[in-house]
Design a protein around this motif. Structure first.
Motif, PDB file in Angstrom:
ATOM      1  N   ASN B 100       0.851  -1.313   0.074  1.00 51.25           N
ATOM      2  CA  ASN B 100       0.234   0.020   0.023  1.00 51.25           C
ATOM      3  C   ASN B 100       0.786   1.144  -0.107  1.00 51.25           C
ATOM      4  O   ASN B 100       1.859   1.442   0.549  1.00 51.25           O
ATOM      5  CB  ASN B 100      -0.815  -0.131   1.074  1.00 51.25           C
ATOM      6  N   GLN B 102      -0.522   4.706   0.806  1.00 53.71           N
ATOM      7  CA  GLN B 102      -0.903   5.996   1.256  1.00 53.71           C
ATOM      8  C   GLN B 102      -1.377   5.201   2.838  1.00 53.71           C
ATOM      9  O   GLN B 102      -1.715   6.374   3.543  1.00 53.71           O
ATOM     10  CB  GLN B 102      -2.078   6.484   0.680  1.00 53.71           C
ATOM     11  N   GLN B 106      -4.452  -0.776   8.377  1.00 51.66           N
ATOM     12  CA  GLN B 106      -5.498  -1.342   7.632  1.00 51.66           C
ATOM     13  C   GLN B 106      -6.818  -1.581   8.087  1.00 51.66           C
ATOM     14  O   GLN B 106      -7.730  -1.865   7.345  1.00 51.66           O
ATOM     15  CB  GLN B 106      -4.941  -2.702   6.943  1.00 51.66           C
ATOM     16  N   TYR B 118      -0.049   1.022  -9.581  1.00 50.53           N
ATOM     17  CA  TYR B 118      -0.849   1.789  -8.457  1.00 50.53           C
ATOM     18  C   TYR B 118      -1.635   2.890  -8.863  1.00 50.53           C
ATOM     19  O   TYR B 118      -1.142   3.736  -9.506  1.00 50.53           O
ATOM     20  CB  TYR B 118       0.236   1.943  -7.324  1.00 50.53           C
ATOM     21  N   ASP B 122      -5.330   3.183  -2.150  1.00 52.26           N
ATOM     22  CA  ASP B 122      -5.189   2.106  -1.460  1.00 52.26           C
ATOM     23  C   ASP B 122      -6.476   1.135  -1.477  1.00 52.26           C
ATOM     24  O   ASP B 122      -7.275   1.192  -0.453  1.00 52.26           O
ATOM     25  CB  ASP B 122      -4.705   2.157   0.009  1.00 52.26           C
ATOM     26  N   THR B 126      -2.558  -3.022  -6.393  1.00 56.91           N
ATOM     27  CA  THR B 126      -1.213  -2.528  -6.421  1.00 56.91           C
ATOM     28  C   THR B 126      -0.166  -3.580  -6.877  1.00 56.91           C
ATOM     29  O   THR B 126      -0.666  -4.859  -7.194  1.00 56.91           O
ATOM     30  CB  THR B 126      -0.879  -2.418  -4.781  1.00 56.91           C
ATOM     31  N   ASP B 435       4.383   8.981  -0.741  1.00 53.86           N
ATOM     32  CA  ASP B 435       3.760   7.828  -0.698  1.00 53.86           C
ATOM     33  C   ASP B 435       4.789   6.646  -1.152  1.00 53.86           C
ATOM     34  O   ASP B 435       4.707   5.562  -0.745  1.00 53.86           O
ATOM     35  CB  ASP B 435       2.731   7.678  -1.874  1.00 53.86           C
ATOM     36  N   ASN B 442       5.362  -0.170   4.323  1.00 53.09           N
ATOM     37  CA  ASN B 442       4.526  -1.440   4.193  1.00 53.09           C
ATOM     38  C   ASN B 442       5.224  -2.504   3.494  1.00 53.09           C
ATOM     39  O   ASN B 442       4.914  -3.818   3.600  1.00 53.09           O
ATOM     40  CB  ASN B 442       3.395  -0.996   3.322  1.00 53.09           C
TER      41      ASN B 442
END
Lengths: 737, 737
Positions: B100, B102, B106, B118, B122, B126, B435, B442
């Motif tokens: 992800n 941004q 989750q 992407y 999100d 992706t 980002d 992530n």
């Protein structure tokens, strides 16, 4: 369990081999064929909508044979899914796939059709992701599945295609393209079979008409539904509402129905569906009193039931596994749930005169709606429930009003295929004026109605511009539940707003007739200019334009592009809204002579014109020979049987013919033939003067016309059928409307 | 056909009844269990990745029993799909679900996991939508399916939940919420069964380690892979590339490998995989010559084959139904297709010394990739092919390099679960610096590597800020294929860029060791601060923070929020990049004492600090007792066996211990045990002075260290193990790095 698994195993193996069979086409109605691939599911969009074709309407369409295309459609079942492939010719453009907000040309798009709020991108997630499209070549395709469909609308190239494009080197070849020619629409249906419907033309409009007629014909709202409506602030009391209604009257603003927002309910989100005793101590009297003032009541609700609703306990066992804002979700595929729902609405609202509903939150979005892992007692998967919930809402409430022989006209946030006949207008929270107009353009391709509602504005200019647009739409609404804006809230434009509100009322005979044509003939009252016969759809694909030099041939250039900001309103009018900040704009006029709505002056023919009408006017253009029936200004729609004075306008130099529709405007008696079509003709008399003639209503048929006057907007003079002059030079230059 | 249909009918009926069985958990490795629901498909993410658990790595993890949670997981098969439900406690936060960009937290999200470029949101689409998540409570869940999974990560409320929230009236109740408490992660798997893996903790980091070890341990790049890399313009010739390499050398900028973009191929998009004879007349000599200059060659490609490639004809029958830019798509699930692909790469590139690949366009996007209606000769549906194509690319090329006993380190745009051991770094076209950092955070949750590449910049400031970040990432790359930017392109910051490029090189012993820990222990070299033991994950859910007043308790406030712009780089470093326009920023320091990387000064402990380091520095903080092994500045990574001088830094006041990894840096001989871990200790001697000790390499194990110097960054003095002073007041204030 074990034998079940073994059997399952065998079939899973079997299913690895794709089933690809010849599609057998069965004629359902003239020009409508159904093809079956694999084993279609019983639960489909059309079964949920409960469509009953309006057979009579097909008689006015050209006779056609099964198009050759039918034999080129391929359906395959594999991996538990159905793969559809429908050919696309090079010069073809396609339209539809539901209520898109930013695009009209759908060729090349990839969509996942999924009922949802509109999230700002045309990706298939929208309030009405109708799996129906229309080709510029004059046919329509409907995939009758309540699953989430993935659509490749001319995207993807098969290596064994007979039209396979050639490979190019991106390093050096300037003709390299990231999207080589794709010769098919491909649709992935996540089910082991599906029904596909083919609607013949010969024109794209004919295909749309067949689709709408197959779905029962378009909705015919009550006459009051075409008047003006305002939605009040969410915690308004009965007294507040009455004060607002009185203020409309006092200020001379038309108002036909008023919407109550969540505060009318004792609890909302989730809902009791019951009146709040404090804010509305006596709903029966309240509704009666308002009706006497000429204003009907519409109620906001969503279907998610509060534990405090008196039907909660009975509904609980026939509700879904998941809650929405802690409210249970009636399993609308279950007949008991539907009955409980309808009985509740009937008892609480319909039987005391509530005129209709605004059914909210049946679209999405995912964060609050039931998830796809939810289950329902009926066994219908959450996915299918999502795709059809709005249909169920429309069908059940429509049925309720039929029982009372009273038409309704309401709002709904979720819809799908098969909804043409439901008297509901879609709305949403998205608030782009431009995109609202594109949605209006697209609504005509998919059998739904859409309102570019006015809610709030930063400036008087924006307020007026939005207001001008909504007046030329299926529902002339201010949706002021959150901020309480009134039509007169911007004093600097209050007069213009009022003029347009009154224009809306004056045009009611035209609007009502155009909706009757939607019903009886399936012709969408608001629609794309692409459907006009003077607008050559074959030339609408960019690559096919012979001369695409803007200077040399601006019309060809213009129509090869997407036209997203102008639309047809009824038979004769082309509306080209102005947006905030615009001083001028382009308008693409289809072939044929066009005239200014306000002055009757000639403006162009098959060309791109520039207009700069000032703040007071929304550009509206009229076809040559147009006949626009109007009535005197009124603040409320004429009641059943109420006589009105007609002003019939004629535009341009061509002779014209129009059929004016009439009925009681309120009941379903028109379904029993109690309606009239009065023929209006404007012809040249022996002295070459235009002359207007209107037929009398047939004996025993509705006749609500008192006096007729004629107005020849373009011609220097003209006469009415009783020999009186109906126009003068001055009349032609009427200001405002 | 007919019996097939009847059988099908029977089973479809059978399938209407949901199958809900107890999940039986089977221990796969210590702390790793597999549960089976329904009939899982053979084709899964882990089978495609071909994971072989690194068993030895599990021995260094705590012993654990099957978590109680296992018995609360519910799996149901209905409507041809598998519904999973995994409990969520109120104070739990979850992380992962792939790369992800941004969001880090989750919980509450709804995702449709789908390999794709992407697109700026999100939503599950992706480059690596890994269906693996980690809970703050210390366990991980993997759903081993190559289908598009819909994930409700704590969204949706079951009406029969034991934790059902109460309904509130939105009209009047201020505590009404649009998202009431949801007590489960629900996952919809569109298949009749699935494998689910449960990775125990006790800490979230332990769960991640078990996941990575189960997937074979993290990737161990060649040493040169951690040096600097530049990608050249797309039509560069061999001479252009050589000139560029020479210029790096002349200007004193480090460079370990250089990437050739599409122009090296005779045709691209679709690709021949063959050298362009004009631009690269003699690839063999070219590669040799460049290697002598210390620079390896990496080749861009995508897998879509041009009709002009000499393997096209043989590949055609084992390629998919649809083309990509008119190139055929090898059916990677077919062993012949894989063999043709690998043979071609071997013959054209690997056998002549190409060091690796940049494998493009195996992610998406939908407009050009094969559609979901595509079919493949292997029978694997397009959906599963999409989810695994990047895995196949990584697996086949990795295998090729193993055959040559040469490590590779490349780039790939698509990946998925099971990829931890593949020596590939994900990249994309999206170019938000912020980002990119969130993606780096992530990446550590899902067993992939990510580079926040530098491509172009509007200003020198942006160029430097981006460059500073990429130096603290898995691959220090400038990707200049389109615009040709060089590290020195912005003269006003060229010196600072060079300093950071050299810092990257100087830190190589640290980076290499941290990647060895990724490999042998499964510890992601780049990861979220949430995984730090001093960062209390239980307090990371907003609602659970006792005191959320920012003024009273900024640390609690800070960690209750998502931390998306700072990350851990290896065992000791916390990196908090500055973004263009920023003069200062917040940094949240986990508990424990933290020190400035550049000065060794104390900066804070379990608190939120504000830093304003000026343009020259990216804020980097170091744990108390940290030991950072560095080497002298070099323009190319040390070759196998090349001795280096070590500078070992110590930070803070605590004693420290670190194991420095070493091997030949190029081959897979480490898999045969040919590597060394040298123990470094910094302890207080009897005079309360810090003292550094480094163990000798075991006999017969790699020993590439010439001289060791010590630098005590915080302590006023310290000594090395040979008694010489290793630090001075001046040394502590070294500038730049």
């Amino acid at each position: 369990m074990n034998t079940k698994r073994i059997l399952l195993g065998i079939v899973v193996c079997l299913l690895l081999f794709p089933i690809r069979a010849q599609i057998v086409w069965q004629q359902m109605e003239p020009g409508v064929w159904k093809g079956v691939i694999g084993m279609p599911e019983d639960y489909s969009l059309l079964t949920v909508a409960g469509v009953l074709p309006l057979k009579e309407g097909f008689t006015r369409l050209p006779e056609v044979h099964l198009p050759e295309l039918a034999n080129e459609i391929v359906g395959t079942v594999q991996d538990g899914k159905t793969y559809l492939q429908i050919p696309l010719e090079k010069e073809e453009q396609i339209f539809g796939f539901g209520l898109n907000f930013q695009t009209v040309h759908q060729r090349g798009k990839i969509l996942n059709l999924h009922v949802d709020h509109y999230g700002g991108k045309d990706n298939g997630r929208t309030h009405a992701p109708v799996p129906f499209y229309v080709s510029s070549l004059g046919y329509g395709i409907l995939v009758n599945s309540a699953r989430y469909l993935t659509v490749y609308a001319g995207s993807g190239v098969r290596k064994d295609s007979p039209n396979v494009p050639i490979a190019r080197d991106r390093n050096t070849d300037k003709d390299w393209t990231s999207a080589p020619y794709s010769d098919a629409v491909s649709i992935l249906v996540p089910a082991r079979g599906v029904e596909i419907f083919l609607f013949a033309g010969p024109t794209p409009m004919d295909a749309i008409r067949r689709y709408n007629l197959y779905c029962g014909g378009g909705a015919l709202p009550p006459r009051w539904g075409l008047g003006f409506t305002q939605r009040t602030q969410k915690l308004y009391t009965a007294d507040d509402v009455e004060r607002e209604i009185d203020e409309f009257e006092r200020r001379g603003f038309p108002l036909d129905f008023i919407g109550l927002e969540p505060g009318w309910q004792s609890k909302a989100y989730p809902c009791t569906l019951e009146w709040d005793k404090k804010r509305f101590p006596n709903p029966v009297d309240f509704i009666k009193k308002m009706e006497k003032k000429g204003v009907r009541i519409n109620l906001w609700t969503n279907p998610y039931l509060s534990p405090e609703s008196d039907i909660y306990k009975r509904m609980y066992p026939v509700s879904g596994s998941h809650t929405v804002w802690c409210g249970i979700v009636p399993d609308m595929a279950d007949s008991l749930a539907r009955q409980l729902w309808m009985d509740k609405l009937e008892k609480e609202h319909v039987c005391i005169g509530v005129s209709g509903y605004k059914i909210d939150e049946v679209d999405g979005y995912d964060r609050y709606l039931w998830p796809d892992v939810a289950t329902f007692p009926s066994g219908i998967p959450a996915e299918q429930m999502r795709q059809t919930y709005g249909l169920w809402m429309q069908r059940t409430t429509s049925k309720l009003y039929e029982k009372y022989n009273q038409r309704t006209f309401g709002l709904v946030r979720g819809s799908n295929a098969g909804a043409s006949s439901f008297p509901y207008v879609i709305y949403n929270d998205y608030y782009s004026h431009q995109d609202f107009i594109t949605a209006l353009v697209n609504s005509g391709f998919c059998g739904v109605l859409w309102t570019p509602e006015v809610r709030s504005s930063k400036t008087g200019e924006e307020w007026l511009r939005r207001f001008q647009s909504v007046v030329f739409s299926p529902m002339a609404m201010i949706n002021a539940w959150s901020n309480g804006t009134k039509p007169w809230s911007f004093p600097e434009v209050a007069e213009q707003v009022k003029e347009y509100a009154i224009l809306r009322m004056r045009m009611m005979p035209y609007w009502y007739t155009e909706f009757a044509r939607y019903h009886f003939d399936g012709i969408p009252p608001f629609r794309a200019v692409n459907l006009e016969s003077g607008f050559n759809p074959k030339q609408s694909v960019r690559m096919e334009v012979e001369n695409d030099n803007l200077d040399d041939n601006p019309y060809m250039e213009a129509i090869s592009k997407e036209i997203k900001d102008q639309y047809m309103a009824g038979e004769y009018l082309l509306v080209a809204p102005m947006f905030t900040g615009q001083k001028e704009r382009y308008v693409v006029l289809p072939k044929g002579n066009w005239y200014d709505f306000y002055t009757g002056e000639y403006v162009g023919n098959g060309e791109r014109i520039t207009v700069s009408p000032g703040l007071d006017h929304i550009p509206v253009f009229v076809k040559d020979g147009a006949i626009i029936p109007m009535m005197e200004p009124m603040l409320h729609a004429p009641k059943a049987g109420q006589k009105i004075n007609l002003e019939i306008r004629h535009y341009g130099k061509a002779e014209g013919r129009y059929f004016l529709y009439d009925d009681d405007g309120e009941t379903f008696d028109y379904k029993k033939g109690i309606f009239s079509w009065r023929e209006i003709n404007v012809i040249y008399d022996e002295k070459d003067r235009l002359k207007g003639i209107i037929s009398k209503a047939e004996k025993g048929k509705p006749d609500n016309i008192a006096k007729v006057t004629w107005k020849f907007m373009t011609a220097k003079y003209g006469i009415s059928d009783d020999g009186r002059s109906g126009s003068s030079e001055n009349d032609n230059r009427c200001s405002g409307y």
